[in-house]
Motif scaffolding. Sequence first.
Motif, mmCIF file in Angstrom:
data_model
loop_
_atom_site.group_PDB
_atom_site.id
_atom_site.type_symbol
_atom_site.label_atom_id
_atom_site.label_comp_id
_atom_site.label_asym_id
_atom_site.label_seq_id
_atom_site.Cartn_x
_atom_site.Cartn_y
_atom_site.Cartn_z
ATOM 1 N N LYS A 318 -23.053 81.936 48.054
ATOM 2 C CA LYS A 318 -21.207 82.773 49.436
ATOM 3 C C LYS A 318 -22.629 82.715 49.992
ATOM 4 C CE LYS A 318 -19.849 86.583 46.447
ATOM 5 N NZ LYS A 318 -20.188 88.064 45.943
ATOM 6 N N LEU A 319 -23.628 82.249 50.114
ATOM 7 C CA LEU A 319 -24.273 81.867 51.650
ATOM 8 C C LEU A 319 -24.244 80.332 52.123
ATOM 9 C CD1 LEU A 319 -26.119 82.544 54.152
ATOM 10 C CD2 LEU A 319 -28.387 82.116 52.277
ATOM 11 N N GLU A 320 -24.610 79.570 51.470
ATOM 12 C CA GLU A 320 -23.997 78.063 51.406
ATOM 13 C C GLU A 320 -22.442 78.345 52.062
ATOM 14 O OE1 GLU A 320 -24.995 76.512 47.552
ATOM 15 O OE2 GLU A 320 -27.471 75.799 48.169
ATOM 16 N N ALA A 321 -21.461 78.730 50.964
ATOM 17 C CA ALA A 321 -20.459 78.086 51.520
ATOM 18 C C ALA A 321 -19.733 79.151 52.906
ATOM 19 C CB ALA A 321 -19.480 79.512 50.300
ATOM 20 N N ALA A 322 -20.600 80.155 53.225
ATOM 21 C CA ALA A 322 -20.568 80.554 54.399
ATOM 22 C C ALA A 322 -21.053 79.830 55.705
ATOM 23 C CB ALA A 322 -21.261 82.566 54.770
ATOM 24 N N ARG A 323 -22.237 79.458 54.643
ATOM 25 C CA ARG A 323 -22.970 78.407 56.220
ATOM 26 C C ARG A 323 -22.192 76.954 56.191
ATOM 27 N NH1 ARG A 323 -28.960 78.697 54.621
ATOM 28 N NH2 ARG A 323 -29.689 80.608 55.218
ATOM 29 N N SER A 324 -21.231 76.546 55.361
ATOM 30 C CA SER A 324 -20.439 75.282 55.271
ATOM 31 C C SER A 324 -19.045 75.610 55.819
ATOM 32 C CB SER A 324 -19.991 74.972 53.911
ATOM 33 O OG SER A 324 -19.333 73.720 53.768
ATOM 34 N N ASP A 325 -18.548 76.291 56.404
ATOM 35 C CA ASP A 325 -17.803 77.054 57.137
ATOM 36 C C ASP A 325 -17.664 77.111 58.366
ATOM 37 O OD1 ASP A 325 -15.610 77.192 54.828
ATOM 38 O OD2 ASP A 325 -16.526 79.769 54.279
ATOM 39 N N CYS A 326 -19.112 77.729 59.188
ATOM 40 C CA CYS A 326 -19.650 77.836 60.307
ATOM 41 C C CYS A 326 -19.394 76.184 60.265
ATOM 42 C CB CYS A 326 -20.931 78.574 60.052
ATOM 43 S SG CYS A 326 -20.151 80.501 60.114
ATOM 44 N N SER A 327 -20.476 75.333 59.608
ATOM 45 C CA SER A 327 -20.395 74.195 60.383
ATOM 46 C C SER A 327 -18.792 73.238 60.277
ATOM 47 C CB SER A 327 -21.170 72.997 59.196
ATOM 48 O OG SER A 327 -22.233 73.625 59.120
ATOM 49 N N LYS A 328 -18.123 73.697 59.319
ATOM 50 C CA LYS A 328 -16.819 72.629 59.330
ATOM 51 C C LYS A 328 -16.083 73.560 60.919
ATOM 52 C CE LYS A 328 -16.237 72.606 54.405
ATOM 53 N NZ LYS A 328 -15.161 72.201 53.448
ATOM 54 N N SER A 329 -15.635 74.654 61.282
ATOM 55 C CA SER A 329 -15.595 75.062 62.366
ATOM 56 C C SER A 329 -15.653 74.679 63.367
ATOM 57 C CB SER A 329 -15.118 77.141 61.442
ATOM 58 O OG SER A 329 -16.885 77.371 62.102
ATOM 59 N N GLN A 330 -16.978 74.277 63.337
ATOM 60 C CA GLN A 330 -17.790 74.228 64.778
ATOM 61 C C GLN A 330 -17.660 72.657 65.008
ATOM 62 O OE1 GLN A 330 -22.657 74.217 65.014
ATOM 63 N NE2 GLN A 330 -22.282 73.959 66.574
ATOM 64 N N ALA A 331 -17.500 72.039 64.434
ATOM 65 C CA ALA A 331 -16.911 70.314 63.687
ATOM 66 C C ALA A 331 -15.559 70.536 64.864
ATOM 67 C CB ALA A 331 -17.208 69.684 62.482
ATOM 68 N N ASP A 332 -14.644 71.605 63.436
ATOM 69 C CA ASP A 332 -13.359 71.203 64.425
ATOM 70 C C ASP A 332 -12.764 72.138 65.715
ATOM 71 O OD1 ASP A 332 -10.140 71.079 63.396
ATOM 72 O OD2 ASP A 332 -10.805 73.134 63.683
ATOM 73 N N VAL A 333 -13.522 72.790 66.156
ATOM 74 C CA VAL A 333 -13.845 73.256 67.611
ATOM 75 C C VAL A 333 -14.197 71.992 68.936
ATOM 76 C CG1 VAL A 333 -14.921 74.752 69.300
ATOM 77 C CG2 VAL A 333 -13.757 75.565 67.598
ATOM 78 N N HIS A 377 -16.257 82.949 61.327
ATOM 79 C CA HIS A 377 -17.129 82.775 60.597
ATOM 80 C C HIS A 377 -18.652 82.921 61.141
ATOM 81 C CE1 HIS A 377 -14.718 81.225 57.840
ATOM 82 N NE2 HIS A 377 -14.057 80.017 58.647
ATOM 83 N N ARG A 378 -18.681 83.042 61.877
ATOM 84 C CA ARG A 378 -20.360 83.206 62.720
ATOM 85 C C ARG A 378 -20.517 84.985 62.636
ATOM 86 N NH1 ARG A 378 -22.506 85.347 66.686
ATOM 87 N NH2 ARG A 378 -20.956 86.373 67.411
ATOM 88 N N GLN A 379 -19.954 85.773 63.538
ATOM 89 C CA GLN A 379 -20.521 86.840 62.415
ATOM 90 C C GLN A 379 -20.350 87.074 61.338
ATOM 91 O OE1 GLN A 379 -16.909 89.141 64.534
ATOM 92 N NE2 GLN A 379 -17.785 88.610 66.328
ATOM 93 N N LEU A 380 -19.474 86.572 60.599
ATOM 94 C CA LEU A 380 -19.587 87.262 59.345
ATOM 95 C C LEU A 380 -21.188 86.793 58.153
ATOM 96 C CD1 LEU A 380 -18.527 87.758 56.556
ATOM 97 C CD2 LEU A 380 -17.615 85.657 55.460
ATOM 98 N N LEU A 381 -21.186 85.080 58.695
ATOM 99 C CA LEU A 381 -22.594 84.511 58.372
ATOM 100 C C LEU A 381 -23.575 85.848 58.550
ATOM 101 C CD1 LEU A 381 -23.840 82.645 57.287
ATOM 102 C CD2 LEU A 381 -24.955 81.145 58.960
ATOM 103 N N GLU A 382 -23.751 85.725 60.853
ATOM 104 C CA GLU A 382 -24.905 86.908 60.861
ATOM 105 C C GLU A 382 -24.792 88.011 60.427
ATOM 106 O OE1 GLU A 382 -26.027 88.951 65.377
ATOM 107 O OE2 GLU A 382 -23.764 87.507 65.149
#
Length: 414
Positions: A318-333, A377-382
């Motif tokens: 789950k941690l790896e998936a959350a980090r991947s989602d954060c990276s993808k959302s940052q790249a998308d922004v 995604h950032r708040q969930l990861l934090e």
Amino acid sequence: VAFQRVERKLIVLLDFFPRARSAGPKSWNAALVAWSPEDLFSRGDLAMLWRECSPRNLRVPMAVFQSALRTSLGIRQELCDVCGPWFQRGSADSGKDSLELADVAIVLDALGLTCGIAFCARWEELCGTALALSVAAEDTRPRRSFTSAGDLALERAERRSTAFLPGWSRASVCRCRTLLRGLMALGATLLCDCDDGMVVQFGDEGVVASLVNTSVSGVASKLAASVSVDGLPGVVFKALPTDRATPSRCIAALVPKSFPLKSATDRYRCLAQLRANKLRAVVDIVIAVDALGARLRISKERRTKILLPDLHTQAWLKLEAARSDCSKSQADVLLRRQSVRQAMKAATGSNSTAQAQLQIERLTSELEAAEREQERHRQLLEQQEPVWMEEERNFQDGRYHRDLVHRQRLGAML
């Protein structure tokens, strides 16, 4: 050895409880069906017998268990009837027509099937060579247990591993389950009645020294405190007096009473029966070794799976998936911001200002939605990253400690 048996039972229970908990209350019966309670036995011969007569059950009818004993060991019904009280709890609420797995394991799981039956019904057969010499003798004069210096050395060793329990008898120990369980846990191998008490033989001389010397160890006092049955004497272990014979010495006087030896044919039949019992004991050992080998293979397979480098918990995934989602959302922004900048530059030199403005508004709204998703995604990861990291850390520490325990046990055995 007693601690290894307890460890075996704890390992089986610790393996069952997580599966039962994950199954939930509604699937409790399904979890019980998938569990093998005979794995609680440390003896492979008893586990195989229980699996044949009562698979996946904690209780077995008395008649079924006795039938299985007669079939596997070739013993008579009389011996089964004598062994029955040793396998049944003496309380009033226990049924007389069924046996509990825990009660059967007290004697049979400690000594095995053949030796356990002899312990309960014919303790003389546990004396081995002394019984064979007494049966083979033609009269009382040569019926002796020791004939050489080696035999005398064995007698001294037997005396050091034997304790005297005043006021007790085999019948009273059979009624007192607490004392019987304590004696078997300490490694008792033979109980012999005498005039004013009972002789208990253990497999280790150090156990006798600890029980007799109460100042050195409190094992005897703790065992005596746990025995609280009315009408039974106190539990006080004493060293075997010098004027009292060891169990092997008592065989010569007990053979005429216990074995009908009227002719040479009777002696031959008795010796043949003793030889057959010894062979059955050897077969029990072979079965036990096979079962232990199978369990060892399963343990090695589980240890191999535990030591896989890429083995992680669901929290780590789950941690790896959350980090991947954060990276993808940052790249998308970042990509959408670049698109907005390009649209604004293109709008300055374009003639169709209204159409360019609509495109910029659309891209801007998409950028805002992407930024909100990135913030979520950032708040969930934090919030969840410390929890997931702690769970993964505990799992990896548990893997390390289990492997350390395995290596320590292997080093101790070697």
